[in-house]
Each structure stands twice: as structure tokens, then as C-alpha cells.
Motif scaffolding. Structure first.
Motif, short mmCIF file in Angstrom:
data_model
loop_
_atom_site.label_atom_id
_atom_site.label_comp_id
_atom_site.label_asym_id
_atom_site.label_seq_id
_atom_site.Cartn_x
_atom_site.Cartn_y
_atom_site.Cartn_z
N PRO A 48 90.03 13.36 -59.49
CA PRO A 48 90.97 14.52 -59.10
C PRO A 48 91.31 13.97 -57.61
CG PRO A 48 88.81 15.51 -58.76
CD PRO A 48 88.88 14.10 -59.49
N PRO A 49 92.57 14.54 -57.04
CA PRO A 49 93.04 14.37 -55.88
C PRO A 49 92.01 14.53 -54.96
CG PRO A 49 94.92 15.51 -57.26
CD PRO A 49 93.53 15.80 -58.01
N GLY A 50 92.08 13.43 -53.99
CA GLY A 50 91.03 13.62 -52.84
C GLY A 50 89.93 12.72 -53.13
N ARG A 51 89.83 11.97 -54.34
CA ARG A 51 88.72 11.15 -54.83
C ARG A 51 89.13 10.09 -55.57
NH1 ARG A 51 83.28 13.59 -55.24
NH2 ARG A 51 83.23 15.52 -54.33
N PHE A 52 88.39 9.03 -55.77
CA PHE A 52 88.84 7.88 -56.45
C PHE A 52 87.37 7.17 -57.17
CE2 PHE A 52 87.51 7.05 -52.11
CZ PHE A 52 86.82 5.76 -52.20
N GLY A 53 87.82 6.47 -58.21
CA GLY A 53 86.64 5.74 -58.83
C GLY A 53 86.63 4.45 -58.85
N THR A 54 85.55 3.79 -58.48
CA THR A 54 85.57 2.38 -58.30
C THR A 54 84.55 1.68 -59.39
OG1 THR A 54 83.61 2.24 -56.88
CG2 THR A 54 85.88 2.62 -55.73
N LEU A 55 84.13 2.58 -60.08
CA LEU A 55 83.20 2.02 -61.23
C LEU A 55 83.50 2.49 -62.38
CD1 LEU A 55 79.79 2.45 -59.63
CD2 LEU A 55 81.02 0.29 -59.83
N SER A 56 83.37 1.72 -63.62
CA SER A 56 83.52 2.20 -64.94
C SER A 56 82.33 3.19 -65.43
CB SER A 56 83.93 0.92 -66.01
OG SER A 56 82.83 0.26 -66.10
#
Length: 334
Positions: free
Chosen positions: A53-61
Motif C-alpha cells: 500500500p501507499p507509504g510502504r515498499f517491498g524489496t523482497l519477493s
């Protein structure tokens, strides 16, 4: 959301098993695939992943929960969905701040209140230091106003902003202009009785100031009695004028020639007199006289001191002319 798992040796001999959280599959898949970067899936047996969601990010699968999406730091925000790095986290602009982790809107960056300020990416607005102020939403605090001076809050060895200072009031006897790094003494001929002032006052007429940094009117020295001055801001007693002969003044710090008053009849004075002197016996004077009359005819001078004498009448049988120093006998037959 299922995948085929072979259970026998015959073709078509397989069973369908659910994909675990963090994985998905399409129909007839033989294996589940990890959710891509920026995506997650919390539930088993799903055909698609959800975007961070907005405000977050994913660096791993293969992320299996919303919480596995990393939040933007405090002081930052992001409106992007499915972000894969913190590059999408925008810093709150200067004049605003946010203490929230994972902020998903620029509205989470709150404007600084009055007397506070912030730089970009601020977690909290900072209070303006002593003697400084700011309007709402300010990026810096005001400079030091006139009558104050800057004092650095950090030592020179510390790596701090040049804006990190407070404003302190100048003491009496001193002044400053806006943004000054130090106060300056009032010049000779001036004084300042109050603190936090942008200018000094001139010594008034009848007084003069020979020192700098004077903090009271009384520190301006007065002209002596018998003298006067109309000058403002005088720096020496050279501006003190002597009362003219025929006048006198007992006032200390006289500020006008009118303070030198005329000597009355039967009195006199030289220049710079503090009082008018009485004419001695047998002598007289008009109003405002610089000297008394000489001895008239029929009298003679009797020295009182080096510069003064009285007049005594000649005894019977003797005569004198005006200004005589002695009487003479009447001639034979007279």
C-alpha cells in the motif's frame, strides 16, 4: 491458486494443492510462483498478489503479509502502490514535519506552528531559539532584531548549521543593528540607559561624554558653574562656553546662555563667574557691569588686594581728584 502434484505413475494421476501465503498460481499450474517485489499475499490458494500500500515498499519477493512491506521513514511519505524501494518515499517539505512511519499522503506532513521551523524531511518542528520568531510553516527563524546580538549555540568543532544561534539583548550602554554578531558601545558623547536598543541617545546640552559605553545621562559630565553649552552629543568640555563678563551662573550643567544672569547694580563679574561680587566701599556699578567705578573726587583709593580697592573720603583740610591714590592738603589761603 492451486498447483498439480503428481501422485502416481499414470498420466493425469495428480492432485491439486493450494499455494501457500506469499505465492500464487494460475489454472493448471504445476508450481506456485513467489509474489514479485512490491507485492504480497497473506492468504493461501490465491491467483494474484496484493500491492504494497501507499507509504510502504517491498524489496523482497514472496512476501506473505502487509507488514513485510517496509514503511517509509518518519519525515517521509509515499502515495505509490506496489513500490519496490524507498526511492518513492518523498521527504516532507521544509516548514512541515511528520512523526508517522509509513505515511501515505502529503497531508500527513503537518505545518509547523508559529515560533517553530523545520528543514526538509523533518520528523518534528524545532522551537526557535531565544530571541527569535517565525510565522506558521516557516523553514527558518527570524534573524536577530536590532538591539540584540547572535550567540552560537554550538562550539566551532561541532558540525552544526550556521543558523544555529540565539539572540540575546544588548546591555545598557550598548546598541546593535539587525543581524549583528555583537553589540557595540555607545560612542563618546552618547549614552543608553536601557537594554535591547538599536541606537544611543546624545548627551544633552550642558553635558559632554568623554567615554564610550556610557549607560546613564548622569555619566555625561556637566559643564562647570559659570559656563554653559547648547551642543548635543558633545565629547569634551571645549563646548562649554564661559558666561560673559557682567554675568554669572551658579548652575552646574547650564544648557543655555540665559542661565548666565546679569549682575545687579553695585555688583560686577569677570568672565566665567559663578556669582557677581559686591563693589567695595565707595564704589558703584550699573546693571551688568564688568567692573566697579573708580574713586570719585574727594576720595582716595585704599588697596584691599591685588585687584581690588575701596574709596575713603578725604579728611577735612584735604582734597583729591577722581581716581586719586591719596588726598592732598589744601593750599595756603584755602
Amino acid at each position: 491458486g492451486l498447483f498439480a502434484s503428481i501422485i502416481g505413475i499414470q498420466p493425469g494421476d495428480f492432485e491439486c494443492l493450494p499455494c501457500s501465503a506469499g505465492k500464487i498460481s494460475q489454472a493448471s499450474a504445476s508450481a506456485c510462483t513467489n509474489c514479485s517485489l512490491g507485492l504480497f499475499q497473506e492468504v493461501q490458494q490465491k491467483s494474484s498478489c496484493d500491492a504494497c500500500p501507499p507509504g510502504r515498499f517491498g524489496t523482497l519477493s514472496g512476501q506473505s503479509s502487509r507488514e513485510s512491506c517496509m514503511p517509509c521513514d518518519a519525515g517521509k511519505y509515499s502515495t505509490a502502490q506496489g513500490a519496490t524501494s524507498d526511492v518513492i518515499c518523498n521527504s516532507c517539505p521544509a516548514g512541515k514535519a511528520s512523526s508517522m512511519i509509513g505515511a501515505n499522503s502529503s497531508e500527513m506532513c503537518k505545518q509547523c506552528e508559529m515560533a517553530k521551523y523545520s528543514s526538509t524531511g523533518a520528523v518534528a518542528c524545532l522551537h526557535c531559539s531565544q530571541g527569535r520568531d517565525s510565522a506558521k510553516g516557516s523553514t527558518v527563524c527570524s534573524t536577530c532584531t536590532a538591539g540584540t546580538f547572535k550567540r552560537n549555540l554550538a562550539s566551532a568543532s561541532e558540525n552544526t548549521s550556521s543558523d544555529d544561534y540565539e539572540c540575546l539583548a544588548c546591555s545598557s550602554g550598548k546598541m546593535s543593528l539587525a543581524s549583528a554578531s555583537m553589540c557595540t558601545n555607545c560612542s563618546a558623547g552618547q549614552f543608553q540607559e536601557l537594554s535591547q536598543k538599536s541606537s544611543c541617545d546624545a548627551c544633552p546640552p550642558g553635558r559632554f561624554g568623554i567615554f564610550s559605553g556610557q549607560s546613564s545621562r548622569e555619566s555625561c559630565m556637566p559643564c562647570d558653574a559659570g559656563k554653559f553649552s547648547t551642543a548635543r552629543g558633545a565629547t569634551s568640555n571645549a563646548t562649554c562656553n564661559m558666561c560673559p563678563a557682567g554675568k554669572a551662573s551658579s548652575a552646574v550643567g547650564a544648557n543655555s546662555s540665559s542661565m548666565c544672569t546679569l549682575c545687579a547694580s553695585a555688583k560686577y563679574s569677570p568672565t566665567a563667574a559663578t556669582r557677581c561680587s559686591n563693589c567695595s566701599q565707595g564704589r558703584s556699578s550699573d546693571l551688568g557691569s564688568t567692573a566697579c567705578s573708580s574713586c570719585r573726587a574727594g576720595t582716595f583709593e585704599v588697596l584691599l588686594d591685588e585687584d581690588n580697592y575701596k574709596c575713603l573720603a578725604c579728611p577735612s583740610g584735604k582734597i583729591s581728584q577722581a581716581s586719586a591714590s591719596a588726598c592732598t592738603n589744601c593750599s595756603l589761603g584755602l
